[in-house]
Motif scaffolding. Structure first.
Motif, mmCIF file in Angstrom:
data_model
loop_
_atom_site.group_PDB
_atom_site.id
_atom_site.type_symbol
_atom_site.label_atom_id
_atom_site.label_comp_id
_atom_site.label_asym_id
_atom_site.label_seq_id
_atom_site.Cartn_x
_atom_site.Cartn_y
_atom_site.Cartn_z
ATOM 1 N N UNK A 481 3.065 23.839 -5.321
ATOM 2 C CA UNK A 481 2.706 24.588 -4.126
ATOM 3 C C UNK A 481 1.384 25.314 -4.317
ATOM 4 N N UNK A 482 0.479 25.163 -3.353
ATOM 5 C CA UNK A 482 -0.796 25.868 -3.365
ATOM 6 C C UNK A 482 -1.146 26.264 -1.946
ATOM 7 N N UNK A 483 -1.825 27.377 -1.817
ATOM 8 C CA UNK A 483 -2.248 27.863 -0.506
ATOM 9 C C UNK A 483 -3.392 27.009 0.021
ATOM 10 N N UNK A 484 -3.730 27.196 1.278
ATOM 11 C CA UNK A 484 -4.816 26.427 1.873
ATOM 12 C C UNK A 484 -6.171 26.775 1.249
ATOM 13 N N UNK A 485 -6.347 28.012 0.830
ATOM 14 C CA UNK A 485 -7.567 28.391 0.125
ATOM 15 C C UNK A 485 -7.496 27.923 -1.325
ATOM 16 N N UNK A 486 -8.543 27.336 -1.921
ATOM 17 C CA UNK A 486 -9.864 27.182 -1.322
ATOM 18 C C UNK A 486 -10.135 25.805 -0.730
ATOM 19 N N UNK A 487 -9.221 24.830 -0.931
ATOM 20 C CA UNK A 487 -9.559 23.472 -0.496
ATOM 21 C C UNK A 487 -8.349 22.685 -0.011
ATOM 22 N N UNK A 488 -7.400 23.367 0.631
ATOM 23 C CA UNK A 488 -6.271 22.665 1.233
ATOM 24 C C UNK A 488 -4.951 22.908 0.532
ATOM 25 N N UNK A 489 -3.883 23.008 1.323
ATOM 26 C CA UNK A 489 -2.545 23.284 0.799
ATOM 27 C C UNK A 489 -1.954 22.056 0.120
ATOM 28 N N UNK A 490 -1.074 22.297 -0.833
ATOM 29 C CA UNK A 490 -0.338 21.213 -1.487
ATOM 30 C C UNK A 490 1.131 21.607 -1.622
ATOM 31 N N UNK A 491 1.972 20.606 -1.895
ATOM 32 C CA UNK A 491 3.406 20.819 -2.053
ATOM 33 C C UNK A 491 4.181 19.832 -1.213
ATOM 34 N N UNK A 492 5.445 19.599 -1.581
ATOM 35 C CA UNK A 492 6.288 18.707 -0.788
ATOM 36 C C UNK A 492 6.721 19.395 0.486
ATOM 37 N N UNK A 493 6.638 18.736 1.643
ATOM 38 C CA UNK A 493 7.219 19.298 2.864
ATOM 39 C C UNK A 493 8.738 19.239 2.757
ATOM 40 N N UNK A 494 9.395 20.252 3.229
ATOM 41 C CA UNK A 494 10.850 20.285 3.156
ATOM 42 C C UNK A 494 11.460 20.957 4.369
ATOM 43 N N UNK A 495 12.662 20.538 4.734
ATOM 44 C CA UNK A 495 13.392 21.166 5.820
ATOM 45 C C UNK A 495 14.843 21.393 5.374
ATOM 46 N N UNK A 496 15.467 22.389 5.950
ATOM 47 C CA UNK A 496 16.877 22.665 5.697
ATOM 48 C C UNK A 496 17.674 22.267 6.931
#
Length: 500
Positions: A481-496
């Motif tokens: 998981x990474x925030x959008x700063x400085x070059x885009x978010x990362x991480x698996x999308x997930x839903x419950x």
């Protein structure tokens, strides 16, 4: 009583000033009113981390909220001016003067700031002082002129006048001569007719999932323009200069004469969170950028293209991404019609494989071939990365997780993207179990997103569903998981989800 009266008078004076300045801006056919100019200055001066936090919370509602914030600030300062009026008259005059100077400076800082805009700012200050003078001519308790009945009568008359002026300003703005003229020209353009239907097999037509092709109306909009530039194509030109052998100036007709190519391209915003919707897919029609740059002749040592919008916004794009054969375009059409004004009419850039903040300049009017070492563009000044390559990402659209689902076979579906490379596969897992292969839809090229679907045998209880994509180079989407700063978010999308 006197304090409340003064404060209320200051609030009305500020609202009347806003109404008057907006009406003058419409009457004088200004491209931006003083309020919008101040809002643009606030946006320009907002630190990058704060700007990102705001976009993360409000998304595409940032512009009305920015304007609303400026209006509330003006009203609050007006209340302060009114509060000071009786006991500290000089202080009130000084604050109004400071506000007029700041508004005028904001107007003149804009690319199309004019003396008429300064006049509207000064007029707003005069209105504040005039309204306060009418309402608070004498603050002594035994004055007949300031009896409660007299004050309320004057207050009511000024309120009606303010509403009338504000409404007249709105009517004038809705009939904005410049906007009407540009819309007429846009509607009269006879560009080559193009299809905008999805290629066969691209749209899986899954209930609850958005279409593969994003309509112009639904396409996300993230930019810094509170009021989109209004440019007549006959007056548009693009200057190409800097580290080139041949300086060029291209007109709209020059681009048409070169012939338009169509390209299906997905573009997304660097502010798009994991699983977010600041992304859209459509067919763009335009002229290839690499051919134009080849004609200009790039000199040795250049590694960047600094593009500038008509409203002064700047963007730095790696030259390598514009000359490596990908479908980088100066776009004139979107979904088969001339670009909508809010999406860059008459001409914008579209570059697959890069986030919009380093590539997708709207209302573009200037190109400087240069080096990254010699400049900082708008968003890189605020902490974003310099080159902005798009990351391999995916999103889950169905089920939404908002409502319980039934036991049995359930469709899990979404989209994945890795523009410039393409998606080789998407996998889904439930409750951190083994990854299962999803089925992909068709794509016309590597520059678009792809829809995917997976049939899940849902069992009763609460579950977490995640997805990950793998691009055509064999690189899987990261789960870090990474925030959008400085070059885009990362991480698996997930839903419950809850299975009944």
């Amino acid at each position: 009583m006197s304090s409340r009266r003064n404060t209320a008078s200051g609030v009305l004076a500020a609202i009347a000033a806003i109404a008057a300045s907006e009406a003058l801006a419409a009457l004088l056919d200004l491209r931006e009113s003083p309020v919008l100019a101040v809002g643009q200055s606030v946006i320009r001066l907002t630190p990058g981390a704060l700007a990102e936090a705001i976009i993360g919370v409000v998304g595409q509602a940032d512009k009305p909220l920015a304007i609303g914030g400026v209006v509330l600030a003006i009203v609050g300062l007006g209340a302060l001016v009114g509060h000071w009026w009786s006991a500290h008259r000089l202080r009130s005059f000084l604050l109004v003067g400071v506000l007029v100077v700041l508004a005028s400076a904001a107007v003149l800082s804009r690319p199309y700031g004019t003396a008429a805009g300064v006049f509207a700012s000064v007029a707003a200050g005069v209105v504040v002082l005039g309204v306060l003078q009418l309402l608070l001519r004498d603050n002594s308790e035994d004055s007949a002129d300031l009896s409660r009945r007299s004050f309320l009568r004057t207050f009511a008359v000024l309120t009606v006048a303010t509403v009338f002026i504000g409404a007249a300003g709105q009517v004038l703005a809705s009939r904005h001569r410049r906007r009407q003229a540009v819309e007429r020209v846009r509607g009269s353009l006879r560009l080559p007719k193009r299809t905008s239907s999805a290629p066969a097999g691209a749209d899986l037509e899954i209930a609850g999932q958005g279409p593969w092709l994003t309509s112009n109306r639904d396409f996300y909009r993230i930019d810094t323009a509170l009021s989109p530039p209004l440019i007549d194509p006959s007056q548009w030109s693009l200057r190409i200069h800097g580290m080139v052998d041949n300086e060029l100036t291209l007109t709209y007709q020059d681009l048409l004469d070169r012939g338009l190519e169509d390209a299906w391209i997905t573009i997304c915003c660097v502010s798009n969170p994991v699983g977010g919707d600041l992304i859209g897919n459509t067919v763009w029609g335009g002229v290839r950028i690499d051919g134009i740059l080849e004609e200009a002749g790039i000199q040795a040592g250049a590694d960047a293209l600094l593009s500038t919008s008509d409203d002064g916004w700047t963007c730095g794009t790696p030259l390598s991404a514009l000359t490596d054969g990908r479908n980088a375009l100066l776009a004139l059409t979107m979904n088969g019609e001339p670009l909508p004004i809010v999406h860059g009419f008459p001409v914008r850039q579209v570059v697959p494989g890069l986030y919009g903040y380093v590539s997708a300049t709207k209302w573009v009017v200037d190109w400087e071939v240069t080096r990254f070492a010699d400049f900082e563009a708008y968003w890189t000044q605020r902490g974003w990365g310099e080159r902005g390559p798009v990351k391999t990402e995916s999103r889950i659209d169905v089920p939404s997780g908002a409502q319980p689902i039934e036991t049995g076979t359930t469709t899990v579906a979404g989209v994945a993207w890795a523009q410039g490379v393409g998606i080789a596969g998407v996998e889904v897992r439930v409750d951190e179990g083994p990854w299962q292969k999803a089925t992909l839809g068709a794509v016309p090229n590597v520059d678009t997103w792809v829809q995917w679907t997976y049939d899940w045998s849902a069992t009763p209880g609460d579950h977490t569903i995640e997805a990950r994509a793998t691009n055509a180079d064999g690189e899987p989407q990261t789960g870090v998981r990474a925030d959008v700063l400085p070059d885009g978010a990362t991480g698996y999308p997930g839903i419950s989800v809850t299975v009944a």
